[in-house]
Design a protein around this motif. Structure first.
Motif, mmCIF file in Angstrom:
data_model
loop_
_atom_site.group_PDB
_atom_site.id
_atom_site.type_symbol
_atom_site.label_atom_id
_atom_site.label_comp_id
_atom_site.label_asym_id
_atom_site.label_seq_id
_atom_site.Cartn_x
_atom_site.Cartn_y
_atom_site.Cartn_z
ATOM 1 N N ASN A 34 0.661 -1.542 -0.366
ATOM 2 C CA ASN A 34 0.020 0.024 0.246
ATOM 3 C C ASN A 34 0.994 1.227 -0.570
ATOM 4 O O ASN A 34 1.017 2.467 -0.641
ATOM 5 C CB ASN A 34 -0.575 -0.394 1.162
ATOM 6 C CG ASN A 34 -1.931 -0.715 1.445
ATOM 7 O OD1 ASN A 34 -2.985 -1.095 -0.126
ATOM 8 N ND2 ASN A 34 -2.812 -0.875 1.908
ATOM 9 N N ILE A 37 1.444 2.157 -3.218
ATOM 10 C CA ILE A 37 0.253 2.721 -4.235
ATOM 11 C C ILE A 37 0.442 4.220 -3.923
ATOM 12 O O ILE A 37 0.324 4.751 -5.524
ATOM 13 C CB ILE A 37 -0.526 1.408 -3.959
ATOM 14 C CG1 ILE A 37 0.364 0.312 -4.675
ATOM 15 C CG2 ILE A 37 -1.804 2.113 -4.673
ATOM 16 C CD1 ILE A 37 -1.755 -0.913 -4.090
ATOM 17 N N GLN A 38 0.533 4.489 -2.631
ATOM 18 C CA GLN A 38 -0.109 5.701 -2.231
ATOM 19 C C GLN A 38 1.857 6.360 -3.531
ATOM 20 O O GLN A 38 1.099 7.690 -3.500
ATOM 21 C CB GLN A 38 0.627 5.508 -0.518
ATOM 22 C CG GLN A 38 0.084 6.977 -0.908
ATOM 23 C CD GLN A 38 -1.288 7.743 -0.947
ATOM 24 O OE1 GLN A 38 -2.433 6.868 -0.415
ATOM 25 N NE2 GLN A 38 -1.558 8.889 -1.353
ATOM 26 N N ILE A 41 0.650 7.130 -6.280
ATOM 27 C CA ILE A 41 -0.767 7.883 -6.266
ATOM 28 C C ILE A 41 -0.060 9.247 -6.851
ATOM 29 O O ILE A 41 -0.216 10.727 -7.605
ATOM 30 C CB ILE A 41 -1.528 8.158 -5.476
ATOM 31 C CG1 ILE A 41 -2.101 6.690 -6.357
ATOM 32 C CG2 ILE A 41 -2.387 9.360 -5.440
ATOM 33 C CD1 ILE A 41 -2.531 6.556 -4.238
ATOM 34 N N GLU A 42 0.860 9.749 -5.769
ATOM 35 C CA GLU A 42 1.412 10.663 -5.273
ATOM 36 C C GLU A 42 2.795 11.251 -6.801
ATOM 37 O O GLU A 42 2.464 12.367 -7.603
ATOM 38 C CB GLU A 42 2.990 11.044 -3.950
ATOM 39 C CG GLU A 42 1.817 10.933 -3.210
ATOM 40 C CD GLU A 42 1.970 10.640 -1.854
ATOM 41 O OE1 GLU A 42 3.745 10.501 -1.664
ATOM 42 O OE2 GLU A 42 1.635 10.491 -1.120
ATOM 43 N N GLY A 44 2.199 9.890 -10.257
ATOM 44 C CA GLY A 44 1.261 10.768 -10.354
ATOM 45 C C GLY A 44 0.881 10.386 -12.909
ATOM 46 O O GLY A 44 0.540 10.332 -13.044
ATOM 47 N N LYS A 46 -0.493 8.118 -15.607
ATOM 48 C CA LYS A 46 -1.326 7.909 -15.859
ATOM 49 C C LYS A 46 -1.198 6.967 -17.087
ATOM 50 O O LYS A 46 -0.674 6.828 -17.493
ATOM 51 C CB LYS A 46 -1.865 9.479 -15.874
ATOM 52 C CG LYS A 46 -1.165 10.269 -16.614
ATOM 53 C CD LYS A 46 -2.368 11.081 -17.200
ATOM 54 C CE LYS A 46 -1.684 12.324 -18.823
ATOM 55 N NZ LYS A 46 -0.628 12.596 -18.402
ATOM 56 N N ALA A 64 -7.618 3.222 -3.678
ATOM 57 C CA ALA A 64 -7.033 4.846 -4.403
ATOM 58 C C ALA A 64 -6.391 5.294 -5.139
ATOM 59 O O ALA A 64 -6.734 6.426 -5.541
ATOM 60 C CB ALA A 64 -6.638 4.882 -2.741
ATOM 61 N N LEU A 65 -5.706 4.327 -5.989
ATOM 62 C CA LEU A 65 -5.196 4.307 -7.115
ATOM 63 C C LEU A 65 -5.886 4.598 -8.204
ATOM 64 O O LEU A 65 -5.925 5.608 -9.010
ATOM 65 C CB LEU A 65 -3.904 3.915 -7.127
ATOM 66 C CG LEU A 65 -3.530 3.135 -9.165
ATOM 67 C CD1 LEU A 65 -2.595 4.786 -9.061
ATOM 68 C CD2 LEU A 65 -2.434 2.128 -8.868
ATOM 69 N N GLU A 67 -9.270 5.024 -8.203
ATOM 70 C CA GLU A 67 -10.166 6.093 -7.910
ATOM 71 C C GLU A 67 -9.447 7.794 -8.263
ATOM 72 O O GLU A 67 -10.189 8.403 -8.373
ATOM 73 C CB GLU A 67 -11.081 6.842 -6.626
ATOM 74 C CG GLU A 67 -11.947 7.045 -5.709
ATOM 75 C CD GLU A 67 -12.545 7.179 -4.614
ATOM 76 O OE1 GLU A 67 -11.518 6.918 -3.596
ATOM 77 O OE2 GLU A 67 -12.834 7.114 -4.077
ATOM 78 N N THR A 68 -8.100 7.264 -8.361
ATOM 79 C CA THR A 68 -7.499 9.161 -9.039
ATOM 80 C C THR A 68 -7.959 8.498 -10.793
ATOM 81 O O THR A 68 -7.597 9.668 -11.054
ATOM 82 C CB THR A 68 -5.752 8.486 -9.143
ATOM 83 O OG1 THR A 68 -5.485 7.590 -10.317
ATOM 84 C CG2 THR A 68 -5.367 8.574 -7.662
ATOM 85 N N ARG A 70 -6.709 7.285 -13.411
ATOM 86 C CA ARG A 70 -4.953 7.098 -13.458
ATOM 87 C C ARG A 70 -5.406 5.172 -14.221
ATOM 88 O O ARG A 70 -3.893 5.301 -14.818
ATOM 89 C CB ARG A 70 -3.933 7.475 -13.433
ATOM 90 C CG ARG A 70 -4.541 9.203 -13.299
ATOM 91 C CD ARG A 70 -2.536 9.806 -12.037
ATOM 92 N NE ARG A 70 -3.111 10.915 -11.282
ATOM 93 C CZ ARG A 70 -2.613 11.044 -10.330
ATOM 94 N NH1 ARG A 70 -2.078 9.543 -9.276
ATOM 95 N NH2 ARG A 70 -2.640 12.345 -9.371
#
Lengths: 227, 226
Positions: A34, A37-38, A41-42, A44, A46, A64-65, A67-68, A70
């Motif tokens: 996790n 994965i965070q 996300i940061e 960026g 895509k 969460a990924l 949900e972005t 991307r």
């Protein structure tokens, strides 16, 4: 001196490009990296294709990924964990492509990628709708379909212990997809609960030898929650 | 003479747990067994530890034991249904590719799955009831069904609305073709043979005629028991 241990998340995530195929370890949330994965996300990147057994729980980690927005496509055996709210919504709205793959075929496609095997025949899914469009052949009286290797540009892996060469051990059933994904990607990034000195790991107990690992980040997060 | 409906009304179908126990009684010591998620997992509760049957969980456990005591949970140890489990003495872990190589290589003695339908030719449909209801999710069912030499199905004999789950041909999307060897239902134990369904035994008081009345595919009695 070989030292694959990186000091920051930014260093761990450097160079992941838009459009990458990202293999993400874990079975449900156990063994799912996790923190990495965070970090992704940061970072960026895509237009990603994600390969993972499940499709995320609630709004954390893989969910969460997704949900972005991307992630263009997910290759997955079971997108139906306890609380797949994010995936279900994206899928119903047609905002994510799903390739549903039998779990063993998914693991074997990555094993093949890591072992230099471009494709293989299997009886799994013969005669079902998941065989649609696949080459079929009869070998010694049994029907088989041809499945393609599944290599990744990046693998995100969770380990229990790691040393600076990238040798890894795992904890119980958190091993799951992590070792095979480590072999199947060009860039394998590891989060580990413990960093140990080179030589501290019993060679008989190393599951992933360091040759498969590119970067190791120390993430001592404690215990996972089940779902 | 009673009608088929009266005979059915007069006999006592097994509960889910009783079907699991009935199936467990047929697993001999020494077998390596994968139990599908859901009702099949209950089979493990009826195999006494002194009868050494080794349970495999496809997420990489060989020698899976029962649920842990609440104060002894290993939070990295879950089964394929994502419930906490234990590892019994002698157990081992493996990664997913090895776990499914074990399954697909035909090394297990038995796999027990639930199903929506089983056809008289051994086809099984257990992963999807329609093509559009929600995202398709197959998990390891197709690997287990195609890869295990002996597949037994544990299911209710009919749907809640009374339709037979033992059918001539499956109408739901298939999981695998021609693989089911035996079906344990709340009414009977039925082998799948080259000549179709053969009834091994039935709950007390039930007759073949009454069982046929709630079964879509033709039934016959198995010629000799075992």
């Amino acid at each position: 001196m070989i030292d694959k241990i990186v000091k920051s998340m930014a260093e761990a995530m450097a160079g992941i490009r838009d459009g990458a195929v990202v293999l993400i370890g874990g079975f449900g949330s156990i063994g799912q990296p996790n923190a990495l994965i965070q970090g992704l996300i940061e970072q960026g990147a895509k237009d990603l294709t994600v390969v993972a057994n499940n499709s995320g729980v609630g709004h954390v980690g893989l969910a969460a990924l997704l949900e972005t927005g991307r992630v263009r496509k997910i290759i997955c055996s079971f997108p139906r964990t306890a609380d797949p709210v994010v995936f279900e919504k994206l899928w119903r709205e047609g905002r994510i492509e799903l390739e549903c793959v039998p779990q063993g075929t998914m693991a074997e496609r990555m094993r093949a990628a890591g072992a230099g095997i471009p494709a293989f025949f299997t009886p799994t899914a013969v005669g079902t709708k998941l065989a649609a469009g696949k080459e079929e052949r009869e070998i010694n009286g049994r029907r088989y379909i041809l499945e393609q290797a599944l290599p990744g540009d990046v693998a995100l892996v969770e380990a229990w212990e790691a040393d600076r060469w990238g040798n890894l051990t795992y904890q119980s059933s958190a091993r799951n997809f992590n070792p095979v994904m480590a072999t199947a990607a060009t860039l394998t990034i590891v989060q580990t609960q413990h960093i140990v000195e080179l030589g501290a790991l019993d060679p008989e107990k190393i599951v992933t030898p360091g040759i498969y690992v590119n970067r190791v980040l120390h993430v001592p997060y404690g215990e996972p929650t089940v779902t | 003479m009673n009608t088929a409906a009266e005979i059915l009304a007069g006999c006592k179908p097994l509960t889910r747990r009783e079907i699991a126990k009935r199936l467990a009684d047929d697993i001999p010591e020494g077998w390596y067994v994968n139990l599908g998620i859901g009702a099949p997992l209950q089979v493990a509760d009826y195999v006494p530890t002194e009868r050494e049957v080794i349970f495999q969980s496809e997420n990489g456990i060989l020698g899976m034991g029962p649920a842990p005591e609440p104060d002894k949970i290993n939070r990295w140890l879950i089964n394929a249904g994502k419930q906490y489990v234990t590892l019994r003495t002698g157990g081992s872990y493996m990664h997913h590719a090895d776990s499914f190589a074990l399954i697909r290589g035909g090394h297990l003695d038995l796999c027990v799955l639930g199903a929506f339908q089983v056809a008289e030719n051994g086809d099984i449909a257990n992963w999807s009831t329609s093509d559009n209801e929600s995202a398709p999710a197959v998990g390891g069912a197709m690997d287990l069904a195609a890869g295990t030499p002996r597949l037994w199905v544990l299911m209710e004999h009919t749907t809640k609305t009374g339709e037979s789950r033992l059918v001539r041909r499956c109408s739901y999307p298939l999981t695998a073709i021609g693989v089911v060897k035996r079906v344990y239902t709340n009414l009977a134990v039925i082998d799948v043979t080259d000549e179709g369904f053969a009834v091994r035994d039935m709950v007390p008081g039930l007759t073949l005629e009454a069982l046929q009345d709630v079964t879509d595919a033709p039934l016959r009695m198995a010629s000799a028991s075992r």
